[in-house]
Design an enzyme around this catalytic site. Structure first.
Site, PDB file in Angstrom:
ATOM      1  N   ARG A 118       0.834  -1.212   0.000  1.00 13.70           N
ATOM      2  CA  ARG A 118       0.000   0.000   0.000  1.00 13.70           C
ATOM      3  C   ARG A 118       0.868   1.260   0.000  1.00 13.70           C
ATOM      4  O   ARG A 118       0.501   2.285   0.559  1.00 13.70           O
ATOM      5  CB  ARG A 118      -0.944   0.010   1.211  1.00 13.70           C
ATOM      6  CG  ARG A 118      -1.854  -1.197   1.309  1.00 13.70           C
ATOM      7  CD  ARG A 118      -2.824  -1.281   0.130  1.00 13.70           C
ATOM      8  NE  ARG A 118      -3.699  -2.426   0.272  1.00 13.70           N
ATOM      9  CZ  ARG A 118      -3.438  -3.635  -0.218  1.00 13.70           C
ATOM     10  NH1 ARG A 118      -2.329  -3.835  -0.913  1.00 13.70           N
ATOM     11  NH2 ARG A 118      -4.273  -4.625  -0.042  1.00 13.70           N
ATOM     12  N   SER A 122     -11.564  -0.449   3.449  1.00 19.34           N
ATOM     13  CA  SER A 122     -10.610  -0.804   4.502  1.00 19.34           C
ATOM     14  C   SER A 122      -9.930   0.456   5.024  1.00 19.34           C
ATOM     15  O   SER A 122      -9.203   1.125   4.299  1.00 19.34           O
ATOM     16  CB  SER A 122      -9.562  -1.780   3.960  1.00 19.34           C
ATOM     17  OG  SER A 122     -10.166  -2.991   3.575  1.00 19.34           O
ATOM     18  N   GLU A 134      -5.008   3.373   6.069  1.00 19.51           N
ATOM     19  CA  GLU A 134      -4.828   3.232   4.627  1.00 19.51           C
ATOM     20  C   GLU A 134      -5.436   4.438   3.920  1.00 19.51           C
ATOM     21  O   GLU A 134      -5.063   4.775   2.800  1.00 19.51           O
ATOM     22  CB  GLU A 134      -5.505   1.939   4.163  1.00 19.51           C
ATOM     23  CG  GLU A 134      -5.263   1.572   2.734  1.00 19.51           C
ATOM     24  CD  GLU A 134      -5.793   0.186   2.397  1.00 19.51           C
ATOM     25  OE1 GLU A 134      -6.375   0.034   1.312  1.00 19.51           O
ATOM     26  OE2 GLU A 134      -5.638  -0.740   3.206  1.00 19.51           O
TER      27      GLU A 134
END
Length: 361
Positions: free
Chosen positions: A165, A242, A346
């Site tokens: 990520r 998420s 995130e």
């Protein structure tokens, strides 16, 4: 030539449905518009950030004191090779539309990344991933505007410094604004089934055909059951999906964490961790959250967790960005206190005077 609008509300431009207004707002349809927008911000000495579909951002209730650049650069070209195909796509294209198009053409590679909301320009920034697959291996080049040098540059995959990520673009602090992404896919429908447990379980019936089309259908079905659907599907919660990354720890750290979790809980929630190269372990953030008391459907006031998946923080109606931050910090603090693990967001946070997370009480 882009128009520079004043005091534009950002609430309806994010999937969380929260946030204040931008001092200035421009929509860009080509690279010239992008360059002019940056020139505008620099001439006024104000900050700027690029907003795609708003699916991975949390904007402050105070809004953004600068220029929000909405990317709408549309482009799609494909170049066929003998066994592969290269697709060159504008940053404003919808990511899932590109995946759907590639799969319907009989090309494989992106099918596990089906159903991820957002635009193409955001994909390499975040190195989006799902079901054991990330976009990084399929990226050939990324074209971006270097806001410091005032030129467009192209980066090869290795130069993008992709991580979990993560990417060079994300770490650059907004220096590079992506205008185009080129990916290489395979010209075949039959593929090897990904090792990820949700996919393996879905195809446990050996009669099911494994192809890019059937894997895409499986991923979309799995995501829908977890509440991770895209806005156009209609059954969409006000969420950014998420919210936290799955933490990556050392073998020793994993052993310490494991000792704090009841063995029956571990067995009931298999798999809750995955082995990575270099003796690293990736742990399911949702599992740690649930063990710390944040179960699916947890709710406090106007915010809570999705009843489908604990990782998705949800605005159930009328919530503020402050409400979402408060819940996120509560989750971080309790998980840290219980397991010594910091859950990193995130989601990109915009317009906050100070980064609202990672403060441990």
């Amino acid at each position: 030539m882009p128009s520079f609008l004043r005091a534009i509300s950002l609430v309806e431009r994010t999937t969380f449905g929260v946030g204040g207004s931008a001092d200035y707002f421009s929509e860009i349809s080509d690279e010239d518009d992008l360059e002019r927008s940056i020139d505008f911000a620099q001439s006024k000495e104000i900050p700027f950030f690029v907003l795609g579909s708003g699916s991975n951002v949390l904007i402050s209730d105070a809004g953004f004191r600068g220029l929000v650049i909405h990317t709408a650069i549309l482009r799609y070209e494909d170049t066929l090779g003998e066994t592969c195909v290269r697709i060159s796509v504008g940053a404003g294209e919808i990511w899932d539309d590109v995946v759907a198009r590639s799969v319907s053409s009989g090309w494989s590679g992106l099918e596990c990344l089906s159903g991820i909301p957002g635009t193409v320009g955001a994909a390499p920034v975040q190195n989006i991933g799902a079901y054991g697959v990330s976009v990084a291996p399929y990226v050939v080049t990324v074209r971006a505007y270097d806001t410091q040098k005032g030129i467009f540059v192209e980066f090869e995959r290795e130069e993008c410094a992709f991580g979990y990520r993560e990417s060079m673009f994300k770490r650059s602090g907004g220096r590079y604004i992506i205008s185009r992404v080129t990916c290489e896919l395979q010209r075949k429908k039959d593929i090897q089934l990904p090792a990820y447990h949700d996919i393996q379980n879905y195809f446990s019936d050996q009669k099911k055909e494994v192809s890019s089309q059937t894997v895409r259908a499986a991923v979309l079905d799995i995501r829908k059951k977890k509440g991770m659907v895209i806005p156009s599907e209609g059954d969409f919660l006000k969420t950014a999906g998420s919210f936290f990354k799955n933490p990556v720890v050392s073998q020793r750290e994993y052993e310490i964490i494991s000792q704090k979790i009841d063995i029956q809980e571990q067995q009931a929630h298999q798999p809750w961790f995955w082995k990575l190269p270099e003796e690293k372990i990736k742990i399911a953030a949702a599992f740690l959250m649930e063990q710390a008391g944040f179960k699916k459907g947890y709710r406090i006031g106007k915010v809570g967790l999705s009843s489908y998946h604990a990782l998705a923080l949800v605005n159930y109606g009328g919530a503020s960005a402050r409400d979402i931050v408060s819940l996120a910090r509560e989750i971080q603090n309790k998980v840290f206190q219980k397991y010594g693990v910091i859950l990193e967001p995130e989601v990109q946070c915009i317009g906050f005077d100070e980064y609202p997370f990672l403060k441990i009480y």
